[in-house]
Design a protein around this motif. Structure first.
Motif: not given
Length: 647
Positions: A610-631
């Motif tokens: 997930v993209p990370f911006d320490p100055a952002g509000d939000p710093a992390v938005d789970g809507a932008e999360s990507t699954l890279l590999a399943a178990a």
């Protein structure tokens, strides 16, 4: 308080202007230099009172204060010399020709134009002639320069700063050169003539007392003045203890104020004002403030070192960071070579969790310290205000104040009201040389976007998994016998930091370091005993970036961080929480920062980014999360033991 000629420079980069209560762009650690911890042996000594000011003209260093006697070395006889003397910085020899006679304390010194020495303080006569609180002297003889016009008729001068030909005064005066000025004034440094365009007055003292300016500084470009002291009003505007003045045109009060110096700290009778010293840093885009005050934090910035951003605007300004001593005074600050130095009678830094004792996180620093500008955390520089066995009879190892730290061209000069520094005798003054100091280069994770993810798959075993930022390759299992009883791990430069469960430690776990270049994990060692209060095993995933340790922890649905200083490996005492959305952090297991994103595991065994911006509000938005590999049967990304490395 500083006394140094400052040349104009251009601010190299703009700083974002934050709203008063919103997050700012986190400062990024930069390379810095610290002076030696071994004070120079050649500096002379003074006794009684304290040294309060330094200036340099040619090879001569001048010392002002409230002392009454001086001597060349510990075995020499004392010579009466009140308030001001000079010595050769190369040989340490006290001048026998510079012999001014003042009848009161010297508070501030400036090396003025045309090889003059400008002196401010609390005196009425100089060399037998009336010169109230302000005078220019010949630096060779100490004779008064009669043609210089400056006079602080209406009260004492507490601090001065020079930029170009402008001499700025701060003090407890109402008149300068026969002209009404309250607390602040500006003179032509070459002549001492008043500048009538500078009409900025600091008035209305706190708790019904008389107003005064205690400390000031001017930014390197000459565009901004910061003033601190016992006032609540500046040109009709509410400004409690702190004000910024725009010097770029006709001087005017800037739209900048903070409420953090409004509440009282301890007993108002003892701490009428608690802003003690100010200093601009770097290119002038920020400044630091040192305070006293005893009780009252964190509602007010009492007994603290704080950083503010110069270009921020509006009311209610908050510090970028605050470092609390836990009830001990900071009396002086100086920024040089991208290092913040501070002096006082403090015993600890990073100590917000206790009063008059060392609390969780407290780092021992006795009266003098150096911190990094990005986070305010101490670096590994600790000479201590103590004299050890070297102290002559009748001297004092410890005192209430370090009134001045001043960076000369050869080192950091200190004035104090005691006689011990760096386990040596240094009566009332001394100097930490630049020679013998060192450069501190910040550590950070690799900026590469591809490399290897390492995943703990068993006790003493890591899977090396190729990673290109978008997906993973086939794993290779590697035995790592030094990496046992491990928890959350993060990679940094040529090493890994990792949580190590160790029986007998205060919390049962600690943060260790192992060298790692892609092959064998090295034998671990403890980061610092100052971190043993922290329950490191509570972290379920962690990564480091720009002076901050970010982590998820058991039982919390938030992404937290603490400051972490790699020069000394000190962990910040305060936990902060970043604004995030859309991620259940209590389910996160293992994290790594890779190319601007957080790569993380989950209790479901999947690997995501997930993209990370320490100055952002939000710093992390789970809507932008990507699954890279399943178990899979081979790899399950559900352990805190995960980190990224290029190798």
């Amino acid at each position: 308080m500083r006394a140094v000629v400052v040349c104009a420079v251009t601010i190299a980069a703009a700083v974002a202007v934050p709203a008063a209560a919103s997050a700012t762009v986190p400062p990024v650690p930069e390379t810095q230099t610290v002076v030696s911890t071994d004070p120079a042996d050649l500096t002379p000594h003074a006794r009684d009172g304290e040294a309060r000011a330094f200036a340099q003209v040619g090879s001569m260093v001048y010392v002002g204060g409230s002392f009454t006697q001086i001597r060349q070395d510990r075995d020499a006889a004392w010579t009466t010399q009140h308030y001001l003397f000079g010595y050769d910085k190369t040989t340490g020899l006290i001048s026998t020709t510079f012999l001014p006679v003042l009848d009161g304390t010297v508070n501030s010194l400036v090396a003025g134009p045309n090889e003059t020495l400008i002196v401010g303080g609390a005196f009425r006569n100089v060399n037998g002639v009336s010169r109230r609180n302000l005078v220019a002297l010949d630096p060779s003889t100490g004779a008064t320069i009669d043609a210089w016009e400056g006079r602080s008729d209406g009260g004492t001068v507490r601090d001065m700063a020079l930029h170009g030909n402008w001499l700025y005064l701060g003090g407890a005066f109402n008149w300068v050169n026969g002209t009404s000025h309250s607390g602040l004034a500006r003179l032509h440094a070459s002549t001492g003539a008043i500048d009538p365009t500078f009409a900025v007055n600091a008035t209305v003292g706190r708790h019904g007392t008389s107003s005064y300016v205690w400390t000031l500084d001017v930014s390197p470009d000459g565009g901004t003045l910061v003033a601190g002291g016992n006032f609540m009003d500046v040109n009709g505007l509410s400004r409690n203890q702190m004000a910024l003045v725009d010097l770029s045109g006709t001087p005017s009060v800037l739209d900048w104020s903070t409420e953090k110096f409004v509440p009282p700290c301890g007993n108002p009778a003892a701490y009428v004002h608690y802003v003690q010293d100010v200093s601009f840093g770097g290119d002038g885009s920020w400044f630091v403030v040192g305070t006293n005050g005893a009780t009252g934090w964190p509602a007010a910035y009492c007994d603290a070192l704080v950083r503010f951003e110069t270009t921020a605007r509006g009311g209610g300004q908050l510090a970028t960071w605050a470092n609390y001593t836990g009830n001990d005074t900071i009396t002086s600050v100086e920024v040089a070579d991208n290092t913040i130095y501070l002096g006082g009678h403090f015993r600890w830094l990073n100590n917000p969790n206790a009063f008059d004792r060392a609390g969780d996180g407290a780092i021992d620093r006795l009266g003098v310290a150096a911190v990094t500008p990005a986070t305010g955390m101490p670096v590994n520089w600790n000479p201590r205000r103590s004299g050890g066995s070297s102290m002559p009879p009748g001297t004092s190892e410890w005192g209430s104040t370090v009134p001045v730290l001043w960076r000369g061209d050869d080192g950091l000069y200190f004035g104090h009201n005691s006689d011990g520094m760096g386990s040596e005798y240094h009566g009332r003054l001394g100097m930490f040389p630049l020679s013998g100091g060192r450069t501190i280069t910040p550590k950070n994770p690799s900026t590469a976007t591809s490399g290897n993810l390492y995943l703990g798959t068993g006790e003493g075993e890591l899977a090396r998994v190729p990673f290109d930022g978008a997906g993973i390759g086939a794993p290779t299992m590697v035995s790592q016998p030094n990496y046992t009883a491990a928890g959350a791990t993060w990679g940094m430069s040529d090493r890994i930091y990792w949580v190590h469960t160790v029986a007998g430690t205060p919390t049962g776990s600690r943060i260790d370091i192992s060298m790692f270049n892609g092959g064998t994990v090295g034998v671990p060692w403890e980061t610092s005993g100052y971190n043993d209060w922290f329950d490191a095993a509570d972290m379920t995933g962690a990564f480091f970036l720009n002076g901050r340790l970010y982590y998820a922890r058991a039982g919390s649905d938030a992404l937290h961080y603490r400051y972490f200083e790699t020069d000394g490996n000190y962990l910040g005492a305060t936990e902060f929480t970043l604004p995030t959305t859309g991620i259940t952090w209590s389910e996160v297991r293992g994290m790594a920062w890779v190319g601007g994103s957080v790569v993380y595991g989950n209790i479901d065994g999947g690997l995501r980014s997930v993209p990370f911006d320490p100055a952002g509000d939000p710093a992390v938005d789970g809507a932008e999360s990507t699954l890279l590999a399943a178990a899979t049967a081979e790899l399950t990304w559900s352990t805190p033991r995960m980190f990224f490395a290029v190798q």
